[in-house]
Each structure stands twice: as structure tokens, then as C-alpha cells.
Design a protein around this motif. Structure first.
Motif, PDB file in Angstrom:
ATOM      1  N   ASP A  27       0.798  -1.227   0.000  1.00 18.46           N
ATOM      2  CA  ASP A  27       0.000   0.000   0.000  1.00 18.46           C
ATOM      3  C   ASP A  27       0.829   1.275   0.000  1.00 18.46           C
ATOM      4  OD1 ASP A  27      -2.451  -1.182  -0.226  1.00 18.46           O
ATOM      5  OD2 ASP A  27      -2.876  -1.218   1.916  1.00 18.46           O
ATOM      6  N   GLY A  28       2.097   1.179  -0.370  1.00 14.15           N
ATOM      7  CA  GLY A  28       2.896   2.388  -0.544  1.00 14.15           C
ATOM      8  C   GLY A  28       3.228   3.096   0.751  1.00 14.15           C
ATOM      9  N   MET A 214      10.674   5.820   7.884  1.00 11.43           N
ATOM     10  CA  MET A 214      10.710   4.403   8.241  1.00 11.43           C
ATOM     11  C   MET A 214      10.324   3.566   7.031  1.00 11.43           C
ATOM     12  SD  MET A 214       8.717   4.431  11.910  1.00 11.43           S
ATOM     13  CE  MET A 214       8.462   5.993  12.777  1.00 11.43           C
ATOM     14  N   GLU A 215      10.675   2.298   7.111  1.00 11.50           N
ATOM     15  CA  GLU A 215      10.259   1.341   6.093  1.00 11.50           C
ATOM     16  C   GLU A 215       9.782   0.076   6.780  1.00 11.50           C
ATOM     17  OE1 GLU A 215      13.724   0.729   3.706  1.00 11.50           O
ATOM     18  OE2 GLU A 215      14.662  -0.669   5.138  1.00 11.50           O
ATOM     19  N   ALA A 216       9.038  -0.733   6.054  1.00 15.79           N
ATOM     20  CA  ALA A 216       8.519  -1.982   6.622  1.00 15.79           C
ATOM     21  C   ALA A 216       9.671  -2.858   7.107  1.00 15.79           C
ATOM     22  CB  ALA A 216       7.687  -2.716   5.583  1.00 15.79           C
ATOM     23  N   ASN A 217       9.512  -3.400   8.297  1.00 10.67           N
ATOM     24  CA  ASN A 217      10.517  -4.288   8.879  1.00 10.67           C
ATOM     25  C   ASN A 217      10.465  -5.634   8.154  1.00 10.67           C
ATOM     26  OD1 ASN A 217      12.086  -5.982  10.466  1.00 10.67           O
ATOM     27  ND2 ASN A 217      10.892  -5.688  12.338  1.00 10.67           N
ATOM     28  N   LYS A 225       2.324  -8.356   7.040  1.00  5.15           N
ATOM     29  CA  LYS A 225       2.191  -7.008   7.585  1.00  5.15           C
ATOM     30  C   LYS A 225       3.571  -6.382   7.761  1.00  5.15           C
ATOM     31  CE  LYS A 225      -2.009  -8.200  10.176  1.00  5.15           C
ATOM     32  NZ  LYS A 225      -2.651  -8.255  11.511  1.00  5.15           N
ATOM     33  N   PRO A 226       3.623  -5.048   7.778  1.00  4.76           N
ATOM     34  CA  PRO A 226       2.555  -4.064   7.594  1.00  4.76           C
ATOM     35  C   PRO A 226       2.208  -3.870   6.118  1.00  4.76           C
ATOM     36  CG  PRO A 226       4.631  -2.929   7.862  1.00  4.76           C
ATOM     37  CD  PRO A 226       4.923  -4.394   8.037  1.00  4.76           C
ATOM     38  N   ALA A 227       1.035  -3.312   5.867  1.00  4.55           N
ATOM     39  CA  ALA A 227       0.620  -3.070   4.483  1.00  4.55           C
ATOM     40  C   ALA A 227       1.445  -1.967   3.842  1.00  4.55           C
ATOM     41  CB  ALA A 227      -0.865  -2.700   4.447  1.00  4.55           C
ATOM     42  N   PHE A 228       1.877  -1.013   4.646  1.00  6.40           N
ATOM     43  CA  PHE A 228       2.607   0.130   4.095  1.00  6.40           C
ATOM     44  C   PHE A 228       4.095  -0.179   4.010  1.00  6.40           C
ATOM     45  CE2 PHE A 228      -1.275   2.133   5.713  1.00  6.40           C
ATOM     46  CZ  PHE A 228      -1.667   2.811   4.562  1.00  6.40           C
ATOM     47  N   ALA A 229       4.678   0.189   2.889  1.00  2.00           N
ATOM     48  CA  ALA A 229       6.109  -0.028   2.675  1.00  2.00           C
ATOM     49  C   ALA A 229       6.934   1.068   3.320  1.00  2.00           C
ATOM     50  CB  ALA A 229       6.404  -0.075   1.176  1.00  2.00           C
ATOM     51  N   LYS A 230       6.343   2.237   3.467  1.00  4.11           N
ATOM     52  CA  LYS A 230       7.096   3.397   3.950  1.00  4.11           C
ATOM     53  C   LYS A 230       6.222   4.246   4.872  1.00  4.11           C
ATOM     54  CE  LYS A 230       9.493   7.591   2.281  1.00  4.11           C
ATOM     55  NZ  LYS A 230       9.855   8.397   1.084  1.00  4.11           N
ATOM     56  N   VAL A 231       6.867   4.847   5.866  1.00  2.25           N
ATOM     57  CA  VAL A 231       6.208   5.801   6.759  1.00  2.25           C
ATOM     58  C   VAL A 231       6.997   7.105   6.744  1.00  2.25           C
ATOM     59  CG1 VAL A 231       5.515   6.355   9.128  1.00  2.25           C
ATOM     60  CG2 VAL A 231       5.392   3.988   8.310  1.00  2.25           C
ATOM     61  N   THR A 232       6.289   8.195   6.535  1.00  4.82           N
ATOM     62  CA  THR A 232       6.867   9.512   6.790  1.00  4.82           C
ATOM     63  C   THR A 232       6.196  10.041   8.045  1.00  4.82           C
ATOM     64  OG1 THR A 232       7.314   9.975   4.457  1.00  4.82           O
ATOM     65  CG2 THR A 232       7.205  11.857   5.952  1.00  4.82           C
ATOM     66  N   PHE A 233       6.969  10.170   9.095  1.00  7.72           N
ATOM     67  CA  PHE A 233       6.466  10.616  10.403  1.00  7.72           C
ATOM     68  C   PHE A 233       6.967  12.036  10.612  1.00  7.72           C
ATOM     69  CE2 PHE A 233       4.882   8.892  14.550  1.00  7.72           C
ATOM     70  CZ  PHE A 233       5.046  10.046  15.303  1.00  7.72           C
TER      71      PHE A 233
END
Length: 568
Positions: A27-28, A214-217, A225-233
Motif C-alpha cells: 500500500d505504498g 521508516m520502512e517496513a521491517n 504485515k505491515p501493508a505500508f512499505a514506507k512511513v513519513t512521520f
């Protein structure tokens, strides 16, 4: 028996509905906005919510609490209880078993040595662990095998779920932190900014007080899981901008802590990009009265320490008068609406632990003036400001974090205090700094270089034992603890400490409530050391395209981020 029921009830768990996504990283990107920017990713070195919650995506505890307050296993196979043998019959030990096959994000195995090390790290006598109260009463932690760890308490512990439970007490990797013990802890920048974890995401880059990428572990225990490959916090800005970024523009997917007037949030929701979510837990906006002298004329290292009592806030009558002058109903009306309630208690929830005091519900300017008159605080020179009997003006530096609602509160409280002859200087500090825990900064809420400060915090789970234990004598921030500690106002009462120990060994839920209420009252109506203002609901927002969000007022709001997904 009731003691056994308490322990068995802790094992209740929630089965979440399966997330609607195909697999890990499909899910990007998801964009999260905390307007109080994280400054560190090690919750053992910060009491700031924004640091604890951002870190909770990366490092995890053995168990945590779901949105109903039930304890659920995370790294542990199950919740130890009397029934399953995890808690000893004499209530002096609790034995946790890790799930087999767990890996750190670097691919190495998670073992009981990591759990034991976490306790050793926080309990180090030369350290400054911000979460030390979680380990209150722990005598030793030992490994029984690679997956089993045993915690022994110094007395029977009917509620043994302090260490390693909830977002404030996660497991850290021994290999990464073993050279960061005691006084060295704040110096380990790489470990503190880039912790190796077991959570759904891993750190790619951390810019303190700005942004975390962050990126998926790849080694997360659920391969889908997780559905998201990347997190911008993203951190920083203010609550208004955060609300708009989700509700009006759709630039972000999740905005935390929308500390805004209710009509402002309602207007933002008309933007159609997202919705606000709210829930009441034990979160209380309050004033902390500094019982020590924060004067800059004192030598560094002695300001705001027990070496020097406060020149007039040491007098309960002054603290009481300051409380009496406040119109809490007006504060709720202008600041929170239906998302706030007037409270006189530090622990307003859960219901069984709520004292439901009413002593502060009505403003009493005349009563406050009479109290100060009788206590000998007079305005001898006619300038409108009272003085102490030895001639020191009642001048207060009142600080809080930068936020529109809090600045409105400051302005009103300053005026009410003027009406009782107290001069008030207002100061607001960037939230990332105020809640940052940097031992070198003069502006943290732990250092408390002011007379009065205002903020809100809460506790994990539905039992306030650990929260109330924070006010034990010696648990105050001080130079030798790297200015960490949860006893912010430097409260110390041996009788209170006895109640901490009594609560720890009491199993009957009704008796526990009686003790907790007595402790609440000692901190509030009996001493006015803590002056509660508003029982706040947590209000956040998420985009209409973000699925899986379950607001949790009993743990980190990001507790189930592994289950978030993009609605197609």
C-alpha cells in the motif's frame, strides 16, 4: 477470590478483524503528523508522549493494552496469570515466555537476554530512566532459558504487569545498548535515534525535532504485515496545521492530539478529506506546582532540587489559593467543549479509581483572597502584588508548551491570579523541546525551571499503580539522574511512599481503589501539589482512505499500526 479474578481478567484479549490488504508493503506510503515532534526514539530517556508513541512503531513490549483496556500479548506467547502458572501462588514472581522465532529488524534472534537487559538498563543506579516506576518493587530479573524470563518482586505483587507492558516499557536489544548503561545512556546517539526493533517498521533516517523516515521491517513476525512499505512521520508545526493537513487538504493520513476548540475541528471536517476520532481515558490537563526553588540565581545543579524549597509555593495555602481562583468550567468551554470535563482529580478514570472530588468545581476569587490574607501575604506597597511575610513578591513564572488552547488557558489564569494579588509571567516553549528530555536543555518539563507548569499525561492500561508510584521520594528529576524522573514537582511524603507499597501488595480490587483514591487526594485536594484542570478526551484525525485505525486511550495511539491499510 478477588485477587485471582484481577489476575485472570488481565488475560482478556481482543481479536482484531483481518485487515483488508494483500501483503507487506503493498500500500505504498502512509504519512503521520505529530505536531509535537519526536526528539528521541528511546522512551527510557524521555517521558514525552510524542517520543513514546513514535518509538512504539519500532520497539515493542511483551504485552500491551487494546482499545478496551484489555491486556494482549505482543512479543509474549500469552499473558501470565495464576491460572496458567505464569504468576506464582505467593504473587512474588511473574514468568514471561517469548514467542518462538522472533527476530530483531537486523535479523538476529530475540531472546530472554534482551528482556533481562532492558530491566538492567532502566534499573541501573547511575542511569536516569524516565520509566523507572514500571520497575518499582523489582528485586531481580533472570533468564530461565532462551525464551523465558522470570521477574521476582520484593513483596507479593497482585498486579505484576508493570515491567515490559505497554508502550512506555518496550524491549530494547542488548547488543545495541549494552555499552550504553548508566550515565552513558544519553551519549549513545546512534542507538537512541535508530533503535533496532521488533515492530512493523524500522528507522531509515531520523532527524530529531523534524521527521522520521521508516520502512517496513522485513523481519516482522507477520509476513503479510505491515501493508505500508514506507512511513513519513513528520513532527512540528501546531495542532491547527495538523488538523488541516488531514481534514482539509488530505496531505497527511493521520494527525495526533488535535488540541483545538471543538468548533474549529467541526469546521475542518467540512473539508471532507477525513474525520476526527475521540475517546476518554485518564488524560488530565493540570498545573504542577514546583515545590523547589527554580531561581536562576542558584548554582546550576541546585535549581529545582530539594536542596532549596520554593520561597512561597512550599506553603499549601498559596497553592490552594491559586487553585481556587480558576474557573475550570470556562476553561472546558473555550478549550475542549464535549471533548473535556471539569475534574479535580489526577486519576479521573477508570470509574472504580475515580475519587470524583468536587472541591474545585466552582471558582472562588473572594475565598482565595481571604485565604492569602489570613496566611499573611499582604500587598504592603500598593502595587497590586502580595508579598511573603519576609517581603518577597508573589511573582510566578508559568510555562507550558506552545499550543493555542494552552496559551488561551495561560491568559485567563494569569488574569484570575492577578485578581488575588499574584503577578504572573507567561512562557511557552516549543513542544518538541519542552517534552524532549534533553538533559542539556534548560527548557524541559523535567528540569522545571519555572514556578508552575501546565501539561497533560496519562498511563498505560486501566490500573494507575505505576502512574501513582511516580511520586515516590527520590523519583524526581535531578542532575544525578540526567534530569529524568516522573516526580516532576519534587513531591516527597513518607506516608505516600507507604501507600505505594501497600497498593503494590493489595489484590482486592475495591481495596486497591480505596488506596489509589487516597493517593490521588494526597496529591490534589490534600496538598494542591497537582492542580487538575480538565479531564481531556483524546482527539485525533485520520484520512478517509486510511483503514484499520482503532483509537486507543489506554496505550500508544499507534498500538496497531501494523494493521493499518489503504482503502482502495
Amino acid at each position: 477470590m478477588k485477587m485471582k479474578a484481577l489476575l485472570l481478567g488481565a488475560a482478556a484479549s481482543l481479536a482484531l478483524a483481518p485487515a483488508a490488504f494483500a501483503g507487506r508493503g503493498t500500500d505504498g506510503e502512509v504519512k503521520i503528523l505529530y505536531w509535537q515532534a519526536p526528539s528521541i526514539l528511546n522512551p527510557y530517556l524521555s517521558g514525552g508522549t510524542k517520543d513514546v508513541e513514535s518509538a512504539s512503531m519500532i520497539i515493542e513490549p511483551l504485552a500491551r493494552y487494546d482499545e478496551k483496556g484489555n491486556m494482549v500479548p505482543f512479543l509474549a506467547q500469552e499473558i501470565p496469570t495464576l491460572e496458567n502458572g505464569g504468576v506464582s501462588e505467593d504473587l512474588t514472581t511473574i514468568t514471561w515466555k517469548l514467542k518462538p522465532g522472533l527476530k530483531w529488524s537486523d535479523g538476529t534472534p530475540v531472546t530472554s537476554e534482551d528482556v533481562k537487559f532492558t530491566a538492567d538498563y532502566c534499573m541501573h543506579p547511575e542511569g536516569g530512566c524516565a520509566q523507572l516506576s514500571f520497575f518499582d518493587g523489582v528485586e531481580k530479573v533472570e533468564t530461565l532459558d532462551e525464551l523465558t524470563v522470570k521477574v521476582t518482586f520484593d513483596q507479593p505483587k497482585p498486579n505484576p504487569y508493570g515491567p515490559f507492558v505497554g508502550g512506555q516499557s518496550p524491549i530494547i536489544q542488548k547488543k545495541q545498548f549494552e555499552n550504553c548503561m548508566g550515565a552513558k545512556a544519553p551519549e549513545c546517539t546512534e542507538a537512541n535515534f535508530n533503535p533496532i526493533g521488533t515492530g512493523p517498521f524500522k528507522v531509515v533516517e531520523f532527524k530529531p525535532n523534524d521527521v522520521i523516515t521508516m520502512e517496513a521491517n522485513p523481519n516482522y513476525r507477520d509476513p503479510d504485515k505491515p501493508a505500508f512499505a514506507k512511513v513519513t512521520f513528520k513532527g512540528g508545526g501546531d495542532a491547527t496545521a495538523a488538523g488541516r493537513a488531514v481534514l482539509e487538504t488530505g496531505e497527511f493520513d493521520y494527525a495526533w492530539n488535535l488540541q483545538l476548540a471543538p468548533d474549529v475541528i467541526a469546521n475542518m471536517e467540512k473539508g471532507g478529506k477525513g474525520k476526527a476520532i475521540a475517546g476518554f481515558g485518564p488524560l488530565v490537563e493540570r498545573l504542577e506546582m514546583n515545590l523547589t526553588d527554580p531561581s536562576p540565581s542558584l548554582p546550576e545543579g541546585e535549581r529545582s532540587t530539594r536542596k532549596h524549597p520554593h520561597p512561597f509555593l512550599s506553603d499549601k495555602r498559596v497553592r490552594q489559593a491559586l487553585s481556587m481562583a480558576i474557573d475550570r468550567e470556562l476553561l472546558v468551554e473555550i478549550g475542549y467543549g464535549k471533548a473535556g470535563k471539569v475534574t479535580c482529580d489526577l486519576v479521573p478514570a477508570p470509574e472504580i479509581y475515580a475519587a470524583k472530588n468536587d472541591y474545585c468545581l466552582k471558582q472562588d476569587i473572594d475565598g482565595a483572597n481571604k485565604l492569602l490574607d489570613e496566611a499573611g501575604y499582604k500587598d504592603t506597597n500598593g502595587d497590586g502584588i502580595r508579598e511573603t511575610p519576609d517581603g518577597k513578591p508573589l511573582k510566578i513564572l508559568y510555562q507550558t508548551s506552545t499550543n493555542a488552547v494552552r496559551q488561551d488557558f495561560q491568559a485567563l489564569i494569569k488574569e484570575w491570579w492577578r485578581q488575588i494579588g499574584v503577578d504572573t509571567e507567561l512562557r511557552n516553549i516549543n513542544a518538541s523541546v519542552f517534552f524532549g528530555g534533553d538533559p542539556g536543555s534548560p527548557d524541559t518539563f523535567q528540569k522545571f525551571y519555572a514556578d508552575v507548569q501546565m501539561y497533560a499525561n496519562t498511563f498505560n492500561g486501566t490500573d494507575p499503580q505505576q502512574y501513582l508510584a511516580a511520586y515516590r521520594c527520590g523519583n524526581e528529576p535531578k542532575p544525578e539522574s540526567q534530569w529524568q524522573g516522573e516526580n516532576i514537582n519534587r513531591y516527597c511524603d513518607p506516608e505516600y511512599d507507604k501507600l505505594i507499597d501497600e497498593l503494590a501488595r493489595t489484590g482486592d480490587i475495591n481495596k486497591r481503589a480505596e488506596i489509589a483514591i487516597k493517593m490521588n487526594n494526597m496529591l490534589t485536594k490534600d496538598s494542591y501539589t497537582i492542580v487538575p484542570l480538565v479531564h481531556r478526551g483524546r482527539v485525533s484525525a485520520h484520512s478517509n482512505t486510511l483503514g484499520g485505525v482503532v483509537l486507543n486511550v489506554w496505550d500508544s495511539e499507534l498500538w496497531n499500526v501494523a494493521d493499518w491499510y489503504r482503502i482502495k
